[in-house]
Scaffold this active site. Sequence first.
Site, PDB file in Angstrom:
ATOM      1  N   CYS A 146       0.324 -15.341 -33.501  1.00 55.86           N
ATOM      2  CA  CYS A 146       1.062 -14.824 -32.345  1.00 55.86           C
ATOM      3  C   CYS A 146       0.126 -14.741 -31.139  1.00 55.86           C
ATOM      4  O   CYS A 146      -0.314 -15.765 -30.644  1.00 55.86           O
ATOM      5  CB  CYS A 146       1.743 -13.499 -32.689  1.00 55.86           C
ATOM      6  SG  CYS A 146       3.014 -13.039 -31.488  1.00 55.86           S
ATOM      7  N   HIS A 191       5.409 -15.634 -37.068  1.00 52.76           N
ATOM      8  CA  HIS A 191       4.740 -14.659 -37.941  1.00 52.76           C
ATOM      9  C   HIS A 191       4.862 -15.129 -39.389  1.00 52.76           C
ATOM     10  O   HIS A 191       5.887 -14.902 -40.027  1.00 52.76           O
ATOM     11  CB  HIS A 191       5.353 -13.272 -37.750  1.00 52.76           C
ATOM     12  CG  HIS A 191       4.973 -12.657 -36.454  1.00 52.76           C
ATOM     13  ND1 HIS A 191       3.837 -11.911 -36.290  1.00 52.76           N
ATOM     14  CD2 HIS A 191       5.553 -12.735 -35.235  1.00 52.76           C
ATOM     15  CE1 HIS A 191       3.730 -11.534 -35.035  1.00 52.76           C
ATOM     16  NE2 HIS A 191       4.764 -12.024 -34.370  1.00 52.76           N
ATOM     17  N   GLU A 250       3.552 -13.995 -42.028  1.00 54.25           N
ATOM     18  CA  GLU A 250       3.661 -12.876 -42.973  1.00 54.25           C
ATOM     19  C   GLU A 250       5.080 -12.327 -43.045  1.00 54.25           C
ATOM     20  O   GLU A 250       5.406 -11.572 -43.954  1.00 54.25           O
ATOM     21  CB  GLU A 250       2.665 -11.768 -42.592  1.00 54.25           C
ATOM     22  CG  GLU A 250       3.062 -10.916 -41.406  1.00 54.25           C
ATOM     23  CD  GLU A 250       2.822 -11.531 -40.035  1.00 54.25           C
ATOM     24  OE1 GLU A 250       2.991 -10.786 -39.044  1.00 54.25           O
ATOM     25  OE2 GLU A 250       2.489 -12.727 -39.927  1.00 54.25           O
TER      26      GLU A 250
END
Length: 192
Positions: free
Chosen positions: A77, A174, A176
């Site tokens: 990011c 993202h 994750e």
Amino acid sequence: MTLAILDLGYGNVESVRLGFARLGADPQLVRDVAAVEAADRLVVPGVGHAGYAMQRLADHGLVDAIRERTRPTLGICVGMQLLFEASEEADAPLLAILPGTVTALEAAPSRPVPHMGWSRVETHGDIGLQDGDHLYFAHSFACPDGPATAARTTYGRPIPAAVRQGNFWGAQFHPERSSAPGANYLKAFLAS
């Protein structure tokens, strides 16, 4: 293999740590030059303001340590945005590993800013993603599209979802929080 995640008091450090832990990795949270230089894999997380993130890197003496890395390094990011030369969001230069300026996304009636949610990508490199994967985004600024783009989405304009140049990786999305495709991306980074 040593996996280090920068923990400089901003961003999504804990969710990134958990994302790697779900894959069986044991990431260490670090904030000093020696640990950054010693890490086999380094992650620069994000969420927040590019100017503040650069200031935190400078405060800890990490700017040159990151620029000079020859081992795999991943910016997520805002961490990806820091890989570029400049940002409309920041008054200071960024890491300048990749050319170009990060610019603000433009809102439209059907396209609010920030860009938050799931978007489909097309891929252009061996980074663990497949054409058509849906990935989770949360950002108001986007990197320039160029030769380092390894995956792309569209949000009013083409946006690099991921970049890769040499040992430097970047994810605007993202990983994750991006389910199986995000996990595949993190696995590819760990294997690089």
